[in-house]
Write a protein that holds these residues in place. Structure first.
Motif, PDB file in Angstrom:
ATOM      1  N   GLU A   1       6.754   1.106  -0.864  1.00 46.64           N
ATOM      2  CA  GLU A   1       5.363   0.762  -0.592  1.00 46.64           C
ATOM      3  C   GLU A   1       4.688   1.861   0.229  1.00 46.64           C
ATOM      4  O   GLU A   1       3.527   2.205  -0.009  1.00 46.64           O
ATOM      5  N   THR A   2       5.414   2.422   1.178  1.00 49.18           N
ATOM      6  CA  THR A   2       4.875   3.505   1.996  1.00 49.18           C
ATOM      7  C   THR A   2       4.537   4.721   1.137  1.00 49.18           C
ATOM      8  O   THR A   2       3.485   5.357   1.312  1.00 49.18           O
TER       9      THR A   2
ATOM     10  N   ASN B   1      -1.825   6.719  -3.000  1.00 49.63           N
ATOM     11  CA  ASN B   1      -3.181   6.202  -3.137  1.00 49.63           C
ATOM     12  C   ASN B   1      -4.150   6.894  -2.183  1.00 49.63           C
ATOM     13  O   ASN B   1      -5.315   7.146  -2.537  1.00 49.63           O
ATOM     14  N   LYS B   2      -3.680   7.214  -0.979  1.00 46.84           N
ATOM     15  CA  LYS B   2      -4.529   7.944  -0.036  1.00 46.84           C
ATOM     16  C   LYS B   2      -4.847   9.336  -0.557  1.00 46.84           C
ATOM     17  O   LYS B   2      -5.967   9.844  -0.379  1.00 46.84           O
TER      18      LYS B   2
ATOM     19  N   LYS C   1      -7.894  -0.579  -1.631  1.00 51.45           N
ATOM     20  CA  LYS C   1      -7.163  -1.836  -1.449  1.00 51.45           C
ATOM     21  C   LYS C   1      -5.844  -1.794  -2.211  1.00 51.45           C
ATOM     22  O   LYS C   1      -5.836  -1.702  -3.445  1.00 51.45           O
ATOM     23  N   LEU C   2      -4.739  -1.834  -1.485  1.00 54.08           N
ATOM     24  CA  LEU C   2      -3.427  -1.977  -2.101  1.00 54.08           C
ATOM     25  C   LEU C   2      -3.142  -3.465  -2.237  1.00 54.08           C
ATOM     26  O   LEU C   2      -3.112  -4.192  -1.245  1.00 54.08           O
TER      27      LEU C   2
ATOM     28  N   ARG D   1      -1.295  -6.959  -2.645  1.00 53.29           N
ATOM     29  CA  ARG D   1      -0.027  -7.503  -2.165  1.00 53.29           C
ATOM     30  C   ARG D   1       0.924  -7.758  -3.323  1.00 53.29           C
ATOM     31  O   ARG D   1       0.492  -8.119  -4.424  1.00 53.29           O
TER      32      ARG D   1
ATOM     33  N   CYS E   1      -3.554  -0.684  -6.966  1.00 55.42           N
ATOM     34  CA  CYS E   1      -4.528  -0.337  -5.937  1.00 55.42           C
ATOM     35  C   CYS E   1      -5.902  -0.154  -6.572  1.00 55.42           C
ATOM     36  O   CYS E   1      -6.018   0.340  -7.702  1.00 55.42           O
TER      37      CYS E   1
ATOM     38  N   LYS F   1       1.419   3.950  -0.850  1.00 56.24           N
ATOM     39  CA  LYS F   1       0.241   4.059   0.015  1.00 56.24           C
ATOM     40  C   LYS F   1      -0.167   5.515   0.193  1.00 56.24           C
ATOM     41  O   LYS F   1      -1.357   5.858   0.149  1.00 56.24           O
ATOM     42  N   SER F   2       0.812   6.385   0.380  1.00 61.72           N
ATOM     43  CA  SER F   2       0.527   7.813   0.544  1.00 61.72           C
ATOM     44  C   SER F   2      -0.080   8.386  -0.729  1.00 61.72           C
ATOM     45  O   SER F   2      -1.022   9.196  -0.681  1.00 61.72           O
TER      46      SER F   2
END
Length: 226
Positions: free
Chosen positions: A37-38, A44-45, A61-62, A64, A84, A41-42
């Protein structure tokens, strides 16, 4: 733009989750999930950073991974994908972007998923009046090469108070205005996936610009914000 590469073990985790979609298995592998997940997130950023060089993103928005099973026949507790969305900023910039990562079923998408009834009516009125620019935009070779045809849910017949024989009824019936591009597993784990995703999203901008113009003016072309 920071380069973030999604590794094959992200897909492997999702594949194993599909085979073991239980709370017991997930709890046992929670640290592994958090690790993947981390990374997501990276990634998507990095996509948002790339988008912001030519666009303005208000929210990322990621979604759930936990499923809401209260009203579903499918009681598996977890989604078997990462997803996302990216929302464009302000009332004058319309449209959104979406990324889904799932083994053999990944895709990116862009468009208008759930336009409110006022926006949907405004677009339909525009198409009723003149759909030529809309058709020209969605059929532009540079856009079509990347995204193909526009898609989305639509009514079976004409909306209320619209002529079912209208020459552009195929567009007027639409409830969504979406473009979808399927992505292979090989493309997902490619070192260029994040920049290719941003480039694909950039190709949709002429459509977003047209829709934003429609949704921020009245039928006479007068701005709703002046």
């Amino acid at each position: 733009m920071e380069k973030v590469v999604l590794t094959k073990d992200v897909l492997d985790f999702l594949e194993n989750l599909k085979k073991n979609n239980t709370r017991e298995w997930f709890d046992e592998h929670k640290p592994l999930f958090k690790e993947k997940e981390t990374l997501i997130k990276s990634f998507n950023k990095a996509v948002m950073e790339g988008l912001n060089t030519t666009d303005e993103i208000e929210k990322m928005k990621l979604f759930r991974i936990y499923r809401d099973v209260r009203f579903s026949k499918d009681k598996t507790p977890y989604k078997e994908h990462f997803a996302c969305s990216f929302t464009r900023a302000g009332a004058k910039l319309r449209g959104g972007y979406y990324v889904r990562i799932k083994p053999r079923e990944s895709f990116i998408a862009a468009g208008f998923w759930e336009p409110n009834k006022e926006d949907l009516l405004r677009v339909r009125k525009e198409l009723e009046l003149d759909a030529d620019e809309f058709r020209q935009t969605i059929n532009e070779p540079s856009l079509k090469k990347v995204w193909g045809n526009i898609t989305g849910d639509e009514l079976k017949t004409a909306p209320r108070n619209f002529d079912k024989e209208h020459k552009d009824i195929d567009l007027i019936k639409k409830k969504q205005f979406i473009f979808v591009k399927n992505v292979t597993d090989k493309e997902v784990i490619s070192s260029k996936f994040s920049e290719n995703t941003v480039a694909s999203f950039k190709a949709i901008r002429p459509f977003f610009d047209l829709m934003s113009d429609i949704l921020t003016t009245d039928l006479n072309g007068e701005s709703l914000f002046d």
